[in-house]
Design an enzyme around this catalytic site. Structure first.
Site, PDB file in Angstrom:
ATOM      1  N   THR A  85       0.873  -1.174   0.000  1.00 18.61           N
ATOM      2  CA  THR A  85       0.000   0.000   0.000  1.00 18.61           C
ATOM      3  C   THR A  85       0.907   1.220   0.000  1.00 18.61           C
ATOM      4  O   THR A  85       1.660   1.434   0.958  1.00 18.61           O
ATOM      5  CB  THR A  85      -0.888   0.027   1.256  1.00 18.61           C
ATOM      6  N   LYS A 160      -7.898   1.472  -3.176  1.00 12.66           N
ATOM      7  CA  LYS A 160      -7.612   1.055  -1.792  1.00 12.66           C
ATOM      8  C   LYS A 160      -7.792   2.228  -0.818  1.00 12.66           C
ATOM      9  O   LYS A 160      -8.413   2.080   0.233  1.00 12.66           O
ATOM     10  CB  LYS A 160      -6.181   0.512  -1.727  1.00 12.66           C
ATOM     11  N   LYS A 235      -2.011   5.046   8.551  1.00 12.41           N
ATOM     12  CA  LYS A 235      -1.194   5.089   7.325  1.00 12.41           C
ATOM     13  C   LYS A 235      -2.082   5.316   6.095  1.00 12.41           C
ATOM     14  O   LYS A 235      -1.819   6.178   5.265  1.00 12.41           O
ATOM     15  CB  LYS A 235      -0.405   3.769   7.175  1.00 12.41           C
TER      16      LYS A 235
HETATM   17  P1  NAD Z   1       6.151  -5.649   7.317  1.00  8.63           P
HETATM   18  O1  NAD Z   1       6.853  -4.468   7.899  1.00  8.63           O
HETATM   19  O2  NAD Z   1       5.846  -6.826   8.181  1.00  8.63           O
HETATM   20  O3  NAD Z   1       6.953  -6.204   6.022  1.00  8.63           O
HETATM   21  C1  NAD Z   1       7.705  -5.392   5.151  1.00  8.63           C
HETATM   22  C2  NAD Z   1       8.993  -6.139   4.842  1.00  8.63           C
HETATM   23  O4  NAD Z   1       9.751  -5.378   3.897  1.00  8.63           O
HETATM   24  C3  NAD Z   1       9.892  -6.333   6.066  1.00  8.63           C
HETATM   25  O5  NAD Z   1      10.190  -7.715   6.244  1.00  8.63           O
HETATM   26  C4  NAD Z   1      11.147  -5.520   5.740  1.00  8.63           C
HETATM   27  O6  NAD Z   1      12.347  -6.095   6.251  1.00  8.63           O
HETATM   28  C5  NAD Z   1      11.121  -5.553   4.226  1.00  8.63           C
HETATM   29  N1  NAD Z   1      11.901  -4.473   3.613  1.00  8.63           N
HETATM   30  C6  NAD Z   1      11.976  -3.178   3.959  1.00  8.63           C
HETATM   31  N2  NAD Z   1      12.796  -2.514   3.130  1.00  8.63           N
HETATM   32  C7  NAD Z   1      13.240  -3.420   2.229  1.00  8.63           C
HETATM   33  C8  NAD Z   1      14.129  -3.342   1.113  1.00  8.63           C
HETATM   34  N3  NAD Z   1      14.695  -2.187   0.744  1.00  8.63           N
HETATM   35  N4  NAD Z   1      14.359  -4.472   0.409  1.00  8.63           N
HETATM   36  C9  NAD Z   1      13.780  -5.645   0.758  1.00  8.63           C
HETATM   37  N5  NAD Z   1      12.945  -5.784   1.817  1.00  8.63           N
HETATM   38  C10 NAD Z   1      12.688  -4.682   2.527  1.00  8.63           C
HETATM   39  O7  NAD Z   1       4.808  -5.052   6.687  1.00  8.63           O
HETATM   40  P2  NAD Z   1       3.501  -5.880   6.242  1.00  8.63           P
HETATM   41  O8  NAD Z   1       2.512  -5.878   7.359  1.00  8.63           O
HETATM   42  O9  NAD Z   1       3.926  -7.150   5.620  1.00  8.63           O
HETATM   43  O10 NAD Z   1       2.903  -4.893   5.141  1.00  8.63           O
HETATM   44  C11 NAD Z   1       3.452  -4.815   3.829  1.00  8.63           C
HETATM   45  C12 NAD Z   1       2.579  -3.888   3.001  1.00  8.63           C
HETATM   46  O11 NAD Z   1       1.249  -4.401   2.990  1.00  8.63           O
HETATM   47  C13 NAD Z   1       2.482  -2.460   3.551  1.00  8.63           C
HETATM   48  O12 NAD Z   1       2.492  -1.565   2.462  1.00  8.63           O
HETATM   49  C14 NAD Z   1       1.148  -2.449   4.271  1.00  8.63           C
HETATM   50  O13 NAD Z   1       0.559  -1.165   4.322  1.00  8.63           O
HETATM   51  C15 NAD Z   1       0.336  -3.399   3.411  1.00  8.63           C
HETATM   52  N6  NAD Z   1      -0.779  -4.057   4.113  1.00  8.63           N
HETATM   53  C16 NAD Z   1      -0.592  -4.615   5.329  1.00  8.63           C
HETATM   54  C17 NAD Z   1      -1.671  -5.234   5.969  1.00  8.63           C
HETATM   55  C18 NAD Z   1      -1.499  -5.891   7.310  1.00  8.63           C
HETATM   56  O14 NAD Z   1      -2.519  -6.256   7.916  1.00  8.63           O
HETATM   57  N7  NAD Z   1      -0.278  -6.059   7.818  1.00  8.63           N
HETATM   58  C19 NAD Z   1      -2.939  -5.263   5.345  1.00  8.63           C
HETATM   59  C20 NAD Z   1      -3.078  -4.719   4.075  1.00  8.63           C
HETATM   60  C21 NAD Z   1      -1.994  -4.098   3.457  1.00  8.63           C
END
Ligand code: NAD
Length: 288
Positions: A85, A160, A235
């Site tokens: 997102t 979204k 966010k």
């Molecule tokens: P998270 O923080 O658990 O995962 C993100 C991952 O990206 C981490 O493991 C981090 O180490 C990795 N990362 C960061 N920078 C990086 C880079 N330069 N190269 C490679 N890896 C890198 O977050 P999440 O909960 O998995 O969410 C991911 C996305 O999904 C976000 O944009 C969030 O808004 C969206 N989202 C999350 C949810 C939820 O319930 N968690 C629901 C819908 C959408």
């Protein structure tokens, strides 16, 4: 298909694990090392031979930085499928950059949370070219239960944030109405029975009721453990307001919801609680 998967956090890891049952996955994450996924040593190496590279990253700045690394490494005709997102402008900038490398880009943020990612029941809202959408549709079918093609690049993110702006505003309205009902001596079950079958009904009331012990099981029945955390709602509301500013759209309710969730998360102990914990927040307050 050969798939590169970059960003294997709370959402990315279970999505990649579901895909690995049918496809050849190479992952990369700066921190996470999930079991069951072969990992590359950097993002470009994970992307190099892939037909599709999926990114699931925290925000638009990180997405742009990763796109800068992977686009020159990807083979012409490959697809960059971003499921993070992020702001609409970053999604559109990444799509334009992809074209200069003879790649296609799809922005496809999800709803459904960690449970949806684990169970393969996410909903994808996708923007980008028809042909690329058709190519990645079988992947959506593994990771989710529904994928809506919303139009050109950035339209997935637009869908979204519009959806989640409605969600944030509606949750606040539902919570404040429960607290008014309490103060007027109206029983919560009676309030639910009326509203859930009347013109005030909504997903927040009918499917995710913020009052404990009323309606279907929801985070309210589990001491407001998320679910969908208040900081994630903040966010998405912030992204809606960035988009509204850029597009010169008047969104006063979205603006008010953003300010309330910001206060809740940053100064009222709301961080780490479900976004429906707005109900106990209102309960503890008086008319300002
Ligand atoms: P998270 O923080 O658990 O995962 C993100 C991952 O990206 C981490 O493991 C981090 O180490 C990795 N990362 C960061 N920078 C990086 C880079 N330069 N190269 C490679 N890896 C890198 O977050 P999440 O909960 O998995 O969410 C991911 C996305 O999904 C976000 O944009 C969030 O808004 C969206 N989202 C999350 C949810 C939820 O319930 N968690 C629901 C819908 C959408």
């Amino acid at each position: 298909m050969k798939i590169g998967f970059i960003g294997l956090g709370n959402m990315g890891a279970p999505m990649a694990i579901n895909l690995a049952k049918d496809h050849d996955i190479t992952g990369f994450d700066t921190i996470a090392q999930p079991d069951g996924i072969a990992m590359a040593t950097n993002a470009a190496a994970a992307a190099k031979d892939a037909d599709v590279v999926i990114t699931m990253l925290p925000n638009g700045d990180i997405l742009r930085a990763v796109a800068d690394e992977i686009h020159p490494a990807m083979k012409p005709g490959a697809i960059h499928l971003d499921c993070s997102t992020v702001d609409v402008q970053s999604a559109r900038a990444v799509a334009t950059q992809a074209e200069t490398h003879r790649l296609a880009a799809i922005d496809a943020p999800v709803s459904g949370g960690i449970g949806g990612a684990t169970n393969g029941t996410l909903t994808f809202m996708a923007g980008g070219p028809d042909a690329a959408f058709a190519k990645v549709k079988p992947l959506f079918d593994i990771m989710g239960q529904k994928a809506v093609h919303c139009g050109a690049a950035g339209n997935g993110q637009a869908a979204k944030i519009c959806n989640n702006m409605i969600l944030g505003v509606t949750m606040i309205a539902t919570c404040e109405a429960f607290v008014l009902a309490d103060k007027l001596g109206l029983d919560r079950q009676a309030m639910f029975d009326v509203v859930s079958t009347s013109s005030g009904y909504s997903w927040t009331m009918n499917a995710y009721c913020p009052a404990p012990g009323v309606g279907p099981q929801s985070p309210a029945d589990n001491n407001y453990q998320p679910g969908f955390a208040a900081e994630l709602m903040l966010k998405d509301l912030n992204l809606s307001q960035m988009a509204a500013e850029a597009a010169d759209a008047d969104t006063p309710m979205g603006q008010a919801a953003t300010a309330l969730y910001q206060q809740f998360v940053e100064s009222e102990d709301g961080k780490g609680k479900d976004f429906s914990a707005m109900l106990p927040r209102f309960e503890s307050r008086r008319r300002g």
